[in-house]
Scaffold this motif. Sequence first.
Motif, PDB file in Angstrom:
ATOM      1  N   ASN A  27       0.830  -1.205   0.000  1.00  5.40           N
ATOM      2  CA  ASN A  27       0.000   0.000   0.000  1.00  5.40           C
ATOM      3  C   ASN A  27       0.864   1.254   0.000  1.00  5.40           C
ATOM      4  OD1 ASN A  27      -2.381  -1.433  -0.001  1.00  5.40           O
ATOM      5  ND2 ASN A  27      -2.580  -1.427   2.231  1.00  5.40           N
ATOM      6  N   GLU A  30       2.251   1.879  -3.365  1.00  4.86           N
ATOM      7  CA  GLU A  30       1.232   2.442  -4.256  1.00  4.86           C
ATOM      8  C   GLU A  30       1.087   3.936  -4.017  1.00  4.86           C
ATOM      9  OE1 GLU A  30      -3.533   1.956  -5.192  1.00  4.86           O
ATOM     10  OE2 GLU A  30      -2.502   0.426  -4.025  1.00  4.86           O
ATOM     11  N   ASN A  34       1.825   6.986  -6.710  1.00  4.14           N
ATOM     12  CA  ASN A  34       0.852   8.031  -7.027  1.00  4.14           C
ATOM     13  C   ASN A  34       1.358   9.443  -6.687  1.00  4.14           C
ATOM     14  OD1 ASN A  34      -1.034   6.201  -7.939  1.00  4.14           O
ATOM     15  ND2 ASN A  34      -1.985   5.936  -5.930  1.00  4.14           N
ATOM     16  N   SER A 108     -10.837  12.892 -10.773  1.00  4.90           N
ATOM     17  CA  SER A 108      -9.763  13.184  -9.811  1.00  4.90           C
ATOM     18  C   SER A 108     -10.068  12.621  -8.422  1.00  4.90           C
ATOM     19  CB  SER A 108      -9.558  14.701  -9.702  1.00  4.90           C
ATOM     20  OG  SER A 108      -9.218  15.264 -10.946  1.00  4.90           O
ATOM     21  N   GLU A 110      -9.476   9.818  -6.695  1.00  3.44           N
ATOM     22  CA  GLU A 110      -8.404   9.239  -5.881  1.00  3.44           C
ATOM     23  C   GLU A 110      -7.437  10.313  -5.415  1.00  3.44           C
ATOM     24  OE1 GLU A 110      -8.445   6.156  -4.711  1.00  3.44           O
ATOM     25  OE2 GLU A 110     -10.385   6.119  -5.742  1.00  3.44           O
ATOM     26  N   ARG A 111      -7.182  11.276  -6.277  1.00  2.00           N
ATOM     27  CA  ARG A 111      -6.294  12.370  -5.910  1.00  2.00           C
ATOM     28  C   ARG A 111      -6.921  13.232  -4.807  1.00  2.00           C
ATOM     29  NH1 ARG A 111      -4.073  17.097 -10.008  1.00  2.00           N
ATOM     30  NH2 ARG A 111      -2.575  18.028  -8.550  1.00  2.00           N
ATOM     31  N   LYS A 113      -9.097  12.199  -2.532  1.00  2.00           N
ATOM     32  CA  LYS A 113      -9.049  11.417  -1.290  1.00  2.00           C
ATOM     33  C   LYS A 113      -7.672  11.476  -0.645  1.00  2.00           C
ATOM     34  CE  LYS A 113     -12.546   7.959  -2.609  1.00  2.00           C
ATOM     35  NZ  LYS A 113     -12.750   6.525  -2.932  1.00  2.00           N
ATOM     36  N   ALA A 114      -6.636  11.454  -1.486  1.00  2.00           N
ATOM     37  CA  ALA A 114      -5.267  11.463  -0.965  1.00  2.00           C
ATOM     38  C   ALA A 114      -4.878  12.799  -0.342  1.00  2.00           C
ATOM     39  CB  ALA A 114      -4.288  11.115  -2.081  1.00  2.00           C
ATOM     40  N   ASP A 124     -17.913   7.879  -2.477  1.00  2.00           N
ATOM     41  CA  ASP A 124     -17.498   8.714  -3.604  1.00  2.00           C
ATOM     42  C   ASP A 124     -18.570   9.737  -3.987  1.00  2.00           C
ATOM     43  OD1 ASP A 124     -15.213   7.262  -3.567  1.00  2.00           O
ATOM     44  OD2 ASP A 124     -15.429   6.381  -5.566  1.00  2.00           O
TER      45      ASP A 124
END
Length: 436
Positions: A27, A30, A34, A108, A110-111, A113-114, A124
């Motif tokens: 993880n 990953e 990213n 966007s 995932e971006r 959330k990060a 979502d």
Amino acid sequence: MERWDLEFGQVELIQGTIRSLLDCVENDEEILVNQFSPSIYMAPSTLRDLSPSSFNPRVVSIGPLHREDENVQAFERRKASYLINLMQRTNSSQEEILKLCVQKVYASMERIKACYVWTKTYGDAEIADMMIMDACFILEFLFKIWSSGVEIGKEGVLLFQNVLYDLVLLENQIPFFILDELFRCTILKFNPNATLLELIRPVLATVNLFKEDIKIDNISIENAHHILSLLHQCYKPPRNIKKGVFSSRILSVTDLDRAGVNFKPNKDPTWLMGMEVKLYRFPCCFGSWNKPTLRIPTLKIHDSTEFVLRNLIAYEQSGLNHHYVTSYTIAMDMLVDTKEDVVKLVDSIVIVNNFGSNEEATNIINNICKEVIVVDFFYEEQWVKLSNYCDGYWPKNIARMRKNYFSSPWNMIALVVGIILFALTVVQTIFTIKSA
């Protein structure tokens, strides 16, 4: 035998632990691939506990971290009207614009959330709704100011002003790239001359800590995490500014004043938080000595000064490499020990105190640096100059004399009485010798 039984009994547990650790490593890899890292988070607890109200929105919640706060619920229902007004400004159908906005956000996801250190789990669809509603509210709110030239600070716009302050809280942000994407989908469609940075300028100007105007020429939107990070960029020093390890201590304003240091506002500096030490040669009994003037940017102290500083410091303390706002507050904390120091800086127009109470202003400056860490100190060069000056023979002795004999009216009276008594004693001795 006992040891073999223990190892045999723990085989499954050991293998489970290994699998768990391998999952964590995968993880983490990953995340590294990213290249996303959180930029919107709760302030460090050591700082938050000192002043919780400095980090909580007063009127409006932006993003997920304060969405459940009771005091923002009333305004939550008003956001929809801002979204509708923004959509009505466009020439395209509202459905088309909303569809484009939704597509941009989901692309966007995932971006997005990060960017957060989440305190609650959202789906979502909830995140998309949140991002679009909040971004459109901000854009419509800022566009109204930009297009109509609303003056901030006039009577009757307290709510309006509180919203502006809420937009620069560390815990009350949405990712800047989403704000920019939705700006392109909406405002740029009907006003191609507008820029997002120009829209945000009134926010930066309103919360500006100093008398000198904010300059946005060198701000990079590409490097912005959120609106607070734009404000942080406004205080960024030039690359040629020397920084050092925080080592040199300095005397307070009162003690520096006794040693002959003057204080003046640093007008039109190359760096908004820049301090300069100017040396001027003055004659004295045995030649001459360099008398310095410390030029400091004029700090505006009012209701919002503390929380703006605390949020900028919390942003720096949460992982940024450059601690220039922290460095400035440390420098001011060293200069200010008592309210007499603030009085001197107010008289020198280095502080504009809108609090009215010099004691309150002193408390703000002294308490703002608690629990902070300084990586780089950006005033080391100036502090060395002042230290070298104060260690000189004349400044040191003049400061000692002024402290011992001129620090209060009673000391001055005692000195005058002492001189008179000494003179009378001398006169009496002379007459006694002559009459003998």
